[in-house]
Design an enzyme around this catalytic site. Structure first.
Site, mmCIF file in Angstrom:
data_model
loop_
_atom_site.group_PDB
_atom_site.id
_atom_site.type_symbol
_atom_site.label_atom_id
_atom_site.label_comp_id
_atom_site.label_asym_id
_atom_site.label_seq_id
_atom_site.Cartn_x
_atom_site.Cartn_y
_atom_site.Cartn_z
ATOM 1 N N ASN A 191 -0.734 2.609 2.649
ATOM 2 C CA ASN A 191 -1.104 3.325 1.418
ATOM 3 C C ASN A 191 -2.160 2.602 0.596
ATOM 4 O O ASN A 191 -2.200 2.735 -0.634
ATOM 5 C CB ASN A 191 0.132 3.592 0.540
ATOM 6 C CG ASN A 191 1.215 4.321 1.310
ATOM 7 O OD1 ASN A 191 0.913 5.287 2.016
ATOM 8 N ND2 ASN A 191 2.442 3.854 1.217
ATOM 9 N N ARG A 192 -2.964 1.767 1.245
ATOM 10 C CA ARG A 192 -4.019 1.019 0.544
ATOM 11 C C ARG A 192 -3.467 0.042 -0.497
ATOM 12 O O ARG A 192 -4.201 -0.443 -1.344
ATOM 13 C CB ARG A 192 -5.020 1.971 -0.144
ATOM 14 C CG ARG A 192 -5.767 2.869 0.861
ATOM 15 C CD ARG A 192 -6.713 2.021 1.712
ATOM 16 N NE ARG A 192 -7.434 2.815 2.707
ATOM 17 C CZ ARG A 192 -7.095 2.896 4.000
ATOM 18 N NH1 ARG A 192 -6.028 2.273 4.451
ATOM 19 N NH2 ARG A 192 -7.822 3.584 4.840
ATOM 20 N N LEU A 193 -2.132 -0.231 -0.441
ATOM 21 C CA LEU A 193 -1.557 -1.198 -1.387
ATOM 22 C C LEU A 193 -1.480 -2.556 -0.710
ATOM 23 O O LEU A 193 -0.403 -3.080 -0.402
ATOM 24 C CB LEU A 193 -0.186 -0.698 -1.874
ATOM 25 C CG LEU A 193 -0.288 0.573 -2.722
ATOM 26 C CD1 LEU A 193 1.094 1.060 -3.148
ATOM 27 C CD2 LEU A 193 -1.157 0.332 -3.959
#
Ligand code: FMN
Length: 214
Positions: A191-193
């Protein structure tokens, strides 16, 4: 116009958490480097990008090979009269970066470059095959040359000259030691985290550790 907006990859291989990191970034670099060598299936794990601020005021990045690292820093070898050599002479602030894509990892190092101890450069130069030694002498790195033949001809001449003589390291070729002041480790996450942990040198000896937003 080529549209690349569908190029998308989820990063799921690993994580980087504060409860599992050493106090010194060189130890984490050591861990990541050898994990990448063992599991990464990457041909030149020691290939890194060196960015300098040039005499023209522009940043420039190029790939070189990391040849040594220890508690002092990172060493690569080059021609001191090259574009990067002149840039470092004028402004020793540099950035080194590694992207080990199969590990979904990036390391970004800000540091101060200085010429390596000549003994270290001598020893490394001596360990190179004769062809590489002569190549270092032949090439006026980063200068404009008139043709490919210029290099081939000069190499032939030097091969004759040094047929039965040791090849000395030219004084314009050697190592740069980059002493890190900031090291950021980036681990891709879903999630691009992503995880980003930054070590920043305080008072020349203490590493402050902080998490950055992805
Ligand atoms: C995989 C790879 C490894 C390289 N290793 C070195 C190196 O160790 N030292 C070096 O001076 N140039 C190396 N080069 C060439 C540099 O990228 C660059 O072309 C050269 O150093 C001249 O850069 P400059 O004109 O910005 O100084 C390498 C290039 C590649 C693609």
């Amino acid at each position: 116009m080529e549209d690349l907006s569908d190029y998308r990859k989820s990063y799921e291989k690993s994580q980087l958490l504060e409860n599992n990191i050493p106090e010194d970034p060189m130890n984490l670099f050591h861990r990541w480097f050898y994990e990448t060598e063992e599991q990464g299936n990457i041909e030149e794990v020691n290939a890194m990008t060196v960015s300098t601020i040039g005499l023209d005021g522009f940043p420039k990045s190029r790939v070189v090979l990391l040849k040594k690292f220890n508690e002092e820093g990172f060493i690569f070898y080059t021609n001191y009269n090259s574009e990067k050599g002149k840039a470092i002479n004028n402004n020793p602030n540099v950035c080194l970066s590694f992207f080990w894509h199969s590990m979904e990892r990036q390391v970004i190092i800000k540091g101060i470059a200085e010429k390596a101890n000549p003994v270290i450069s001598d020893n490394y130069f001596e360990s190179r095959p004769d062809g590489s030694k002569l190549g270092a002498i032949v090439s006026p790195q980063s200068q404009v040359i008139e043709s490919r033949e210029f290099l081939d001809k000069k190499l032939k001449e030097l091969e004759n000259e040094f047929q039965s003589k040791p090849i000395p390291r030219p004084d314009y070729w050697g190592g740069f030691l980059v002493r890190p002041v900031e090291v950021e480790f980036w681990q891709g996450r879903p999630n691009r985290l992503h995880d980003r942990i930054r070590y920043h040198l305080q008072d020349d000896y203490f590493w402050k550790i902080e998490r950055l937003a992805p």
